[in-house]
Write an enzyme that holds these catalytic residues in place. Structure first.
Site, PDB file in Angstrom:
ATOM      1  N   LYS A  64       2.177  -3.783   6.563  1.00 49.46           N
ATOM      2  CA  LYS A  64       2.485  -3.691   5.074  1.00 49.46           C
ATOM      3  C   LYS A  64       3.998  -3.461   5.071  1.00 49.46           C
ATOM      4  O   LYS A  64       4.881  -4.005   4.128  1.00 49.46           O
ATOM      5  CB  LYS A  64       1.817  -2.840   4.473  1.00 49.46           C
ATOM      6  N   SER A 123       0.810  -1.138  -0.036  1.00 49.10           N
ATOM      7  CA  SER A 123      -0.126   0.032   0.023  1.00 49.10           C
ATOM      8  C   SER A 123       0.976   1.239  -0.130  1.00 49.10           C
ATOM      9  O   SER A 123       1.787   1.299   0.514  1.00 49.10           O
ATOM     10  CB  SER A 123      -0.792  -0.144   1.371  1.00 49.10           C
ATOM     11  N   TYR A 126      -2.011  -1.679  10.999  1.00 53.37           N
ATOM     12  CA  TYR A 126      -2.068  -2.030   9.599  1.00 53.37           C
ATOM     13  C   TYR A 126      -1.013  -1.668   8.890  1.00 53.37           C
ATOM     14  O   TYR A 126      -0.507  -2.251   7.938  1.00 53.37           O
ATOM     15  CB  TYR A 126      -3.423  -1.429   9.086  1.00 53.37           C
TER      16      TYR A 126
HETATM   17  C1  UD1 Z   1      -7.386   4.541   3.666  1.00 54.04           C
HETATM   18  C2  UD1 Z   1      -6.002   3.740   4.323  1.00 54.04           C
HETATM   19  C3  UD1 Z   1      -5.314   3.084   3.274  1.00 54.04           C
HETATM   20  C4  UD1 Z   1      -5.494   2.100   2.540  1.00 54.04           C
HETATM   21  C5  UD1 Z   1      -6.961   2.738   1.867  1.00 54.04           C
HETATM   22  C6  UD1 Z   1      -7.750   1.678   1.110  1.00 54.04           C
HETATM   23  C7  UD1 Z   1      -6.074   5.419   6.361  1.00 54.04           C
HETATM   24  C8  UD1 Z   1      -5.082   6.340   6.988  1.00 54.04           C
HETATM   25  N1  UD1 Z   1      -5.344   4.837   5.425  1.00 54.04           N
HETATM   26  O1  UD1 Z   1      -6.704   5.369   2.629  1.00 54.04           O
HETATM   27  O2  UD1 Z   1      -4.132   2.624   4.356  1.00 54.04           O
HETATM   28  O3  UD1 Z   1      -4.725   1.504   1.739  1.00 54.04           O
HETATM   29  O4  UD1 Z   1      -7.817   3.310   2.865  1.00 54.04           O
HETATM   30  O5  UD1 Z   1      -8.632   2.333   0.258  1.00 54.04           O
HETATM   31  O6  UD1 Z   1      -6.972   4.971   6.775  1.00 54.04           O
HETATM   32  N2  UD1 Z   1     -13.099  10.850   3.894  1.00 54.04           N
HETATM   33  C9  UD1 Z   1     -14.238  11.573   4.049  1.00 54.04           C
HETATM   34  N3  UD1 Z   1     -15.118  11.003   4.785  1.00 54.04           N
HETATM   35  C10 UD1 Z   1     -15.354   9.598   4.994  1.00 54.04           C
HETATM   36  C11 UD1 Z   1     -14.301   8.736   4.409  1.00 54.04           C
HETATM   37  C12 UD1 Z   1     -13.187   9.414   3.795  1.00 54.04           C
HETATM   38  O7  UD1 Z   1     -13.941  13.006   3.860  1.00 54.04           O
HETATM   39  O8  UD1 Z   1     -16.268   9.577   5.321  1.00 54.04           O
HETATM   40  C13 UD1 Z   1     -11.897  11.281   3.205  1.00 54.04           C
HETATM   41  C14 UD1 Z   1     -10.605  11.213   4.064  1.00 54.04           C
HETATM   42  O9  UD1 Z   1     -10.394  12.166   4.834  1.00 54.04           O
HETATM   43  C15 UD1 Z   1      -9.462  11.176   2.738  1.00 54.04           C
HETATM   44  C16 UD1 Z   1     -10.271  10.512   1.528  1.00 54.04           C
HETATM   45  O10 UD1 Z   1     -11.755  10.781   1.568  1.00 54.04           O
HETATM   46  O11 UD1 Z   1      -9.107  12.338   2.468  1.00 54.04           O
HETATM   47  C17 UD1 Z   1     -10.128   9.038   1.410  1.00 54.04           C
HETATM   48  O12 UD1 Z   1     -10.238   8.446   2.558  1.00 54.04           O
HETATM   49  P1  UD1 Z   1     -10.170   6.693   2.518  1.00 54.04           P
HETATM   50  O13 UD1 Z   1     -11.059   6.368   1.445  1.00 54.04           O
HETATM   51  O14 UD1 Z   1     -10.555   6.353   4.126  1.00 54.04           O
HETATM   52  O15 UD1 Z   1      -8.636   6.372   2.049  1.00 54.04           O
HETATM   53  P2  UD1 Z   1      -7.384   6.698   2.785  1.00 54.04           P
HETATM   54  O16 UD1 Z   1      -7.572   7.469   3.950  1.00 54.04           O
HETATM   55  O17 UD1 Z   1      -6.721   7.455   1.795  1.00 54.04           O
END
Ligand code: UD1
Length: 341
Positions: free
Chosen positions: A155, A126, A151
């Site tokens: 990795k 990842s 997690y």
């Molecule tokens: C997360 C994991 C990463 C994993 C990936 C799988 C973390 C820190 N990292 O990445 O290790 O490989 O998922 O896809 O958790 N967001 C919102 N509202 C929500 C959900 C997310 O605003 O309800 C935003 C988050 O702040 C972020 C973006 O959407 O900026 C993407 O979030 P998310 O899909 O959870 O992925 P990551 O955090 O990048």
């Protein structure tokens, strides 16, 4: 027909990869413990490709059964190892579960492989290993930062373990694929992501909100130093990602790898903000999404997107599908999922 083992082959990325492997003529054996997947996915894979993968329900923590499995399947030409737990938040509360599920099992597999003649191994890693990188886009040379969660640590440790095995065994060939943010679903809408409980990731939360399962999406922070203030990620269509696994596997099977341990970033090379993802969803679905801006989520990095040059040049692979393609496929999948419930 080369026989390939896919661990976690009924999961989200695993199932899409099985489809692409079968399309390319590989014979696939799946191991899955069904802890975060459904056995129905087997029929769905068959509905897409017309081919039935072999399936063994097996928990990789059962060391003796893992050994027995590899004694039975001596003719495997390659292994794509997806099986792992992947919920970041859960890993913080249950670190040992994560070290056991993701690290002990990796060790058992690698030990069992010592007796096999050919060992071509693809590891599901990842972009989380880079943390908040100092430079964007992120190249494979960017330093691995201290992991933010158990997690993420699994990795990093997983990569290190594989690298050390490669060092002492020149016959063992491995590629670690560092995924950016996989989203979307197969265009048949037969396979896709099946989040258990409340989704933690952005895209399943968006589609579940639009379908009425969740009241509204919380956008975690709009005061980041980015153009619209929301975080930036590199969202890659799961089908493009699946295809990269087939390309990486062929690189090993054809001995085109430069060293016996290699890493590749798998992303599109383009960063999209949370607001851009929401807008893309609204555009392709024709739905208005209910969302509000809330506080930042702890541990979120500001921006991450891949430098894809190494994967483009060395693997000859490139992501072709767009954010709109991915959002539309995620929406079609969500709608079909609810019809069938
Ligand atoms: C997360 C994991 C990463 C994993 C990936 C799988 C973390 C820190 N990292 O990445 O290790 O490989 O998922 O896809 O958790 N967001 C919102 N509202 C929500 C959900 C997310 O605003 O309800 C935003 C988050 O702040 C972020 C973006 O959407 O900026 C993407 O979030 P998310 O899909 O959870 O992925 P990551 O955090 O990048």
């Amino acid at each position: 027909m080369d026989k390939i083992l896919v661990t976690g082959g009924l999961g989200y990325i695993g199932s899409h990869t099985v489809v692409e492997l079968q399309k390319e003529g590989f014979e696939v054996v799946i191991i899955d413990d069904l802890s975060n997947s459904s056995v129905e996915t087997l029929d769905r894979i068959k509905a897409i490709t017309g081919k039935n993968p072999q399936f063994e329900e097996l928990d990789l923590k059962e060391k003796d059964r893992v050994e027995a499995f590899f004694k039975t399947y001596k003719d495997l030409k390659g292994i794509i190892h997806f099986a792992a737990s992947k919920a970041v938040g859960e890993s913080v509360n249950h670190p040992l579960k994560y070290y056991e599920n993701n690290i002990s099992t990796l060790v058992y597999i690698l030990k069992a492989l010592q007796d096999l003649e050919t060992s071509n191994f693809i590891f599901s890693s990842s972009c989380t290993v880079y943390g908040q990188a100092d430079e964007l886009p992120i190249t494979e040379e960017a330093p691995v930062k201290k992991a933010e969660s158990p997690y993420g640590n699994t990795k990093q440790i997983g990569e290190e373990i594989i690298q050390e095995v490669c060092k002492i065994n020149s016959e063992f060939n491995a590629i670690a694929l560092r995924y950016f943010n996989p989203i979307g679903a197969h265009d048949s809408a037969l396979i896709g992501e099946l989040p258990i409980g409340i989704p933690q990731n952005l895209v399943p939360f968006i589609t579940q909100t639009a379908i009425g399962l969740r009241e509204e999406l919380s956008v975690f922070g709009d005061d980041y130093p980015t153009e619209d203030g929301t975080c930036i990620r590199d969202y890659i269509h799961v089908v493009d990602l699946a295809k990269a696994h087939v390309v990486a596997l062929k690189r090993l099977l054809e001995s085109n790898n430069k060293t016996n341990y290699e890493t590749f970033n798998l992303g599109t090379g383009t960063g999209s903000s949370v607001m851009e993802v929401i807008k893309s969803f609204e555009r392709v679905s024709g739905e208005k999404l209910n969302y509000k801006i809330v506080e930042r989520r702890e541990g979120d990095i500001i921006a991450a997107y891949a430098d894809t040059e190494k994967a483009n040049k060395e693997l000859g692979w490139k992501a072709h599908l767009t954010l709109n393609d991915a959002m539309l496929s995620a929406w079609e999948w969500e709608k079909k999922l609810r019809e069938n419930l």
